[in-house]
Write a protein that holds these residues in place. Structure first.
Motif, PDB file in Angstrom:
ATOM      1  N   UNK A 149       0.826  -1.190   0.000  1.00  0.00           N
ATOM      2  CA  UNK A 149       0.000   0.000   0.000  1.00  0.00           C
ATOM      3  C   UNK A 149       0.865   1.247   0.000  1.00  0.00           C
ATOM      4  N   UNK A 150       0.519   2.198  -0.847  1.00  0.00           N
ATOM      5  CA  UNK A 150       1.195   3.490  -0.869  1.00  0.00           C
ATOM      6  C   UNK A 150       0.561   4.374   0.198  1.00  0.00           C
ATOM      7  N   UNK A 151       1.399   4.917   1.080  1.00  0.00           N
ATOM      8  CA  UNK A 151       0.901   5.789   2.143  1.00  0.00           C
ATOM      9  C   UNK A 151       1.347   7.220   1.870  1.00  0.00           C
ATOM     10  N   UNK A 152       0.787   8.146   2.639  1.00  0.00           N
ATOM     11  CA  UNK A 152       1.143   9.555   2.432  1.00  0.00           C
ATOM     12  C   UNK A 152       0.965  10.334   3.731  1.00  0.00           C
ATOM     13  N   UNK A 153       1.595  11.512   3.764  1.00  0.00           N
ATOM     14  CA  UNK A 153       1.461  12.420   4.887  1.00  0.00           C
ATOM     15  C   UNK A 153       0.387  13.453   4.591  1.00  0.00           C
ATOM     16  N   UNK A 154      -0.094  14.087   5.660  1.00  0.00           N
ATOM     17  CA  UNK A 154      -1.055  15.159   5.486  1.00  0.00           C
ATOM     18  C   UNK A 154      -0.390  16.409   4.940  1.00  0.00           C
ATOM     19  N   UNK A 155      -1.178  17.454   4.754  1.00  0.00           N
ATOM     20  CA  UNK A 155      -0.697  18.683   4.132  1.00  0.00           C
ATOM     21  C   UNK A 155       0.403  19.369   4.942  1.00  0.00           C
ATOM     22  N   UNK A 156       0.447  19.127   6.265  1.00  0.00           N
ATOM     23  CA  UNK A 156       1.473  19.780   7.070  1.00  0.00           C
ATOM     24  C   UNK A 156       2.837  19.133   6.903  1.00  0.00           C
ATOM     25  N   UNK A 157       2.895  17.958   6.258  1.00  0.00           N
ATOM     26  CA  UNK A 157       4.173  17.365   5.883  1.00  0.00           C
ATOM     27  C   UNK A 157       4.854  16.538   6.949  1.00  0.00           C
ATOM     28  N   UNK A 158       4.171  16.245   8.041  1.00  0.00           N
ATOM     29  CA  UNK A 158       4.733  15.381   9.074  1.00  0.00           C
ATOM     30  C   UNK A 158       3.584  14.701   9.799  1.00  0.00           C
ATOM     31  N   UNK A 159       3.934  13.795  10.701  1.00  0.00           N
ATOM     32  CA  UNK A 159       2.904  13.133  11.501  1.00  0.00           C
ATOM     33  C   UNK A 159       2.622  11.726  11.038  1.00  0.00           C
ATOM     34  N   UNK A 160       1.425  11.243  11.341  1.00  0.00           N
ATOM     35  CA  UNK A 160       1.048   9.872  11.033  1.00  0.00           C
ATOM     36  C   UNK A 160       0.750   9.710   9.544  1.00  0.00           C
ATOM     37  N   UNK A 161       1.020   8.515   9.038  1.00  0.00           N
ATOM     38  CA  UNK A 161       0.778   8.217   7.626  1.00  0.00           C
ATOM     39  C   UNK A 161      -0.679   7.802   7.413  1.00  0.00           C
ATOM     40  N   UNK A 162      -1.166   8.091   6.205  1.00  0.00           N
ATOM     41  CA  UNK A 162      -2.531   7.716   5.847  1.00  0.00           C
ATOM     42  C   UNK A 162      -2.532   6.875   4.578  1.00  0.00           C
ATOM     43  N   UNK A 163      -3.648   6.196   4.352  1.00  0.00           N
ATOM     44  CA  UNK A 163      -3.855   5.445   3.126  1.00  0.00           C
ATOM     45  C   UNK A 163      -5.285   5.730   2.658  1.00  0.00           C
ATOM     46  N   UNK A 164      -5.471   5.858   1.367  1.00  0.00           N
ATOM     47  CA  UNK A 164      -6.813   6.127   0.836  1.00  0.00           C
ATOM     48  C   UNK A 164      -7.671   4.863   0.891  1.00  0.00           C
ATOM     49  N   UNK A 165      -8.894   5.028   1.391  1.00  0.00           N
ATOM     50  CA  UNK A 165      -9.859   3.932   1.435  1.00  0.00           C
ATOM     51  C   UNK A 165     -11.144   4.382   0.746  1.00  0.00           C
ATOM     52  N   UNK A 166     -11.632   3.551  -0.156  1.00  0.00           N
ATOM     53  CA  UNK A 166     -12.894   3.813  -0.845  1.00  0.00           C
ATOM     54  C   UNK A 166     -13.967   2.882  -0.301  1.00  0.00           C
ATOM     55  N   UNK A 167     -15.058   3.467   0.199  1.00  0.00           N
ATOM     56  CA  UNK A 167     -16.184   2.713   0.742  1.00  0.00           C
ATOM     57  C   UNK A 167     -17.412   3.023  -0.101  1.00  0.00           C
ATOM     58  N   UNK A 168     -17.832   2.053  -0.880  1.00  0.00           N
ATOM     59  CA  UNK A 168     -18.996   2.230  -1.758  1.00  0.00           C
ATOM     60  C   UNK A 168     -18.931   3.545  -2.545  1.00  0.00           C
ATOM     61  N   UNK A 169     -17.748   3.807  -3.122  1.00  0.00           N
ATOM     62  CA  UNK A 169     -17.595   4.957  -4.003  1.00  0.00           C
ATOM     63  C   UNK A 169     -17.103   6.224  -3.354  1.00  0.00           C
ATOM     64  N   UNK A 170     -17.062   6.298  -2.020  1.00  0.00           N
ATOM     65  CA  UNK A 170     -16.573   7.485  -1.314  1.00  0.00           C
ATOM     66  C   UNK A 170     -15.152   7.229  -0.833  1.00  0.00           C
ATOM     67  N   UNK A 171     -14.212   8.089  -1.243  1.00  0.00           N
ATOM     68  CA  UNK A 171     -12.792   7.909  -0.929  1.00  0.00           C
ATOM     69  C   UNK A 171     -12.325   8.969   0.054  1.00  0.00           C
ATOM     70  N   UNK A 172     -11.649   8.515   1.128  1.00  0.00           N
ATOM     71  CA  UNK A 172     -11.107   9.410   2.148  1.00  0.00           C
ATOM     72  C   UNK A 172      -9.761   8.866   2.610  1.00  0.00           C
ATOM     73  N   UNK A 173      -8.861   9.727   3.121  1.00  0.00           N
ATOM     74  CA  UNK A 173      -7.618   9.241   3.730  1.00  0.00           C
ATOM     75  C   UNK A 173      -7.874   8.718   5.144  1.00  0.00           C
ATOM     76  N   UNK A 174      -7.360   7.553   5.452  1.00  0.00           N
ATOM     77  CA  UNK A 174      -7.494   6.943   6.779  1.00  0.00           C
ATOM     78  C   UNK A 174      -6.117   6.827   7.427  1.00  0.00           C
ATOM     79  N   UNK A 175      -6.031   7.194   8.698  1.00  0.00           N
ATOM     80  CA  UNK A 175      -4.780   7.072   9.438  1.00  0.00           C
ATOM     81  C   UNK A 175      -4.480   5.607   9.734  1.00  0.00           C
ATOM     82  N   UNK A 176      -3.232   5.206   9.503  1.00  0.00           N
ATOM     83  CA  UNK A 176      -2.777   3.863   9.866  1.00  0.00           C
ATOM     84  C   UNK A 176      -2.517   3.885  11.367  1.00  0.00           C
ATOM     85  N   UNK A 177      -3.378   3.223  12.124  1.00  0.00           N
ATOM     86  CA  UNK A 177      -3.470   3.492  13.554  1.00  0.00           C
ATOM     87  C   UNK A 177      -3.432   2.215  14.392  1.00  0.00           C
ATOM     88  N   UNK A 178      -2.237   1.831  14.825  1.00  0.00           N
ATOM     89  CA  UNK A 178      -2.117   0.663  15.710  1.00  0.00           C
ATOM     90  C   UNK A 178      -2.528   1.005  17.138  1.00  0.00           C
TER      91      UNK A 178
END
Length: 402
Positions: free
Chosen positions: A183-212
């Motif tokens: 999976x390709x992950x990314x940072x938010x607009x501030x350029x640091x912090x926790x990584x996110x991955x895009x998830x599409x749920x029934x056509x709606x796509x949002x970034x989700x934090x990878x959160x252990x």
């Protein structure tokens, strides 16, 4: 079913007192500070997988401390109770407060040194806060959190099956298994912090934090982002009468980081706020390798990924280790209304066992062992209590969609 302690909120609030330009410069300096003293390294540490949370031992000056391993926390955290056991440089200090915590001082610091197993991390940006509210979440006292800013100094592999974390400076030191999913992950607009991955749920796509640090859900988000999804699905309504509704569904279309998955439960809960979280209940199906430097997450399935369904008890219970109570956290809205179950209700008896008067030790044993076995049954005889009034219920698993 929400990760109860969003320390990331404290982090953001702490910074809000700075002017915008100073905020950006100082924040980046603090967040990116630190390094690892070791070279050409590979190390392994055990972890405890408790109720969906990863807990590790940190040894410092001959003492052992209990830390949460949390990719969703932007900052490493030290409980103020033990902060002076560590050498640190003060960076700034603020007062914060909110719905999750009492108003308190939060210290933003540079931690001189912290060891994880054989490895030494130095000059790490961290927060010093009062973690006494962690007692609600965990049986054992929580002393700190290993956050994503420290993790970015290394590469990590989480072996859920064997409860081992592996740490190295080189991916080649890991056995990656057969990572069908990169999976390709990314940072938010501030350029640091926790990584996110895009998830599409029934056509709606949002970034989700990878959160252990999310131990209760596979996939959780706020329902306000998914109104169309809710209207066009068989989502089950949860929530107490006269309260806002949450929804649970198994989407027809689920794509995580470009990879299609099926039969996975999605929780749409208002308590999550603006966060969208991908948690341990999903990752435990895989050997997970984290390469934040290259913004990649390798997921090698242990076998067939566990499929979810909506056959369950119509009540959701939650342990409070501070009060030694098992709360009715929420439930199927129709069931709560039909049985006149109100917010504030607690479990007082289950299968004839009094669970309201257990010692700390017995409560922990009951929830971690006996309760885990009981909920495998199809029927439970329970008594719930609210304001001194008892109500006996025969709780039966059912298809919540019917």
């Amino acid at each position: 079913m929400f990760k109860t302690t969003r320390l990331i909120l404290l982090f953001i609030i702490t910074l809000s007192n700075l002017p915008i330009n100073a905020q950006n410069d100082e924040l980046i300096e603090w967040a990116e500070s630190g390094n690892i003293e070791n070279e050409n390294y590979y190390s392994e540490i055990p972890f405890r997988y408790t109720n969906g949370y990863i807990l590790i031992d940190i040894f410092h000056n001959g003492k052992k401390y209990n830390f949460l391993f949390d990719t969703g926390a932007e900052a490493t955290v030290i409980d103020q109770k033990i902060l002076n056991e560590f050498a640190f440089e003060s960076f700034s200090e603020s007062k914060v407060g909110g719905p999750l915590i009492e108003t308190q001082d939060v210290k933003k610091i540079i931690l001189s040194s912290i060891k994880i197993g054989e490895l030494e991390f130095s000059e790490i940006g961290a927060l010093g806060i009062d973690l006494k509210f962690g007692k609600v979440m965990f049986c054992d006292e929580l002393h700190g959190i290993i956050g994503s800013n420290l993790m970015k100094k290394s590469k990590w592999q989480i072996d859920y099956e064997n409860q081992v974390i592996k740490i190295s400076d080189d991916l080649h030191n890991f056995q990656l298994g057969t990572p069908k999913n990169i999976l390709e992950t990314k940072l938010g607009s501030k350029g640091f912090g926790s990584e996110t991955v895009d998830i599409t749920i029934n056509g709606t796509t949002m970034p989700f934090t990878i959160d252990t640090g999310n131990g209760r859900n596979k996939i959780v988000a706020h329902p306000k982002y998914y109104k169309k999804v809710i209207r066009k699905s068989d989502a089950v309504e949860f929530g107490f009468p006269k309260s806002d509704k949450d929804h649970y569904l198994i989407p027809d279309d689920l794509v995580i980081g470009g990879v299609e998955f099926s039969d996975q439960l999605v929780s749409l809960e208002r308590k999550v706020g603006n966060s969208q979280l991908l948690g341990n209940k999903f990752f435990e199906n895989f050997l997970m390798t984290i390469d934040w430097e290259n913004h990649q997450l390798y997921l090698a399935p242990h076998g067939e990924i566990k499929k979810d369904d909506l056959i369950d008890f119509p009540l959701i219970f939650k342990a409070n280790y501070k009060s030694n109570e098992i709360a009715i956290a929420t439930g199927e809205k129709k069931f709560l209304k039909a049985n006149d179950i109100e917010k504030g209700s607690v479990l007082s008896k289950v299968e004839g066992i009094d669970v309201l008067n257990l010692s700390d030790e017995d409560f922990c044993k009951f929830w971690d062992i006996q309760w885990a076995e009981m909920v495998q049954k199809n029927t439970l005889n329970i008594t719930i209590t609210n304001e001194g009034i008892d109500k006996e219920i025969i709780l039966t698993k059912k298809n919540l969609n019917s």
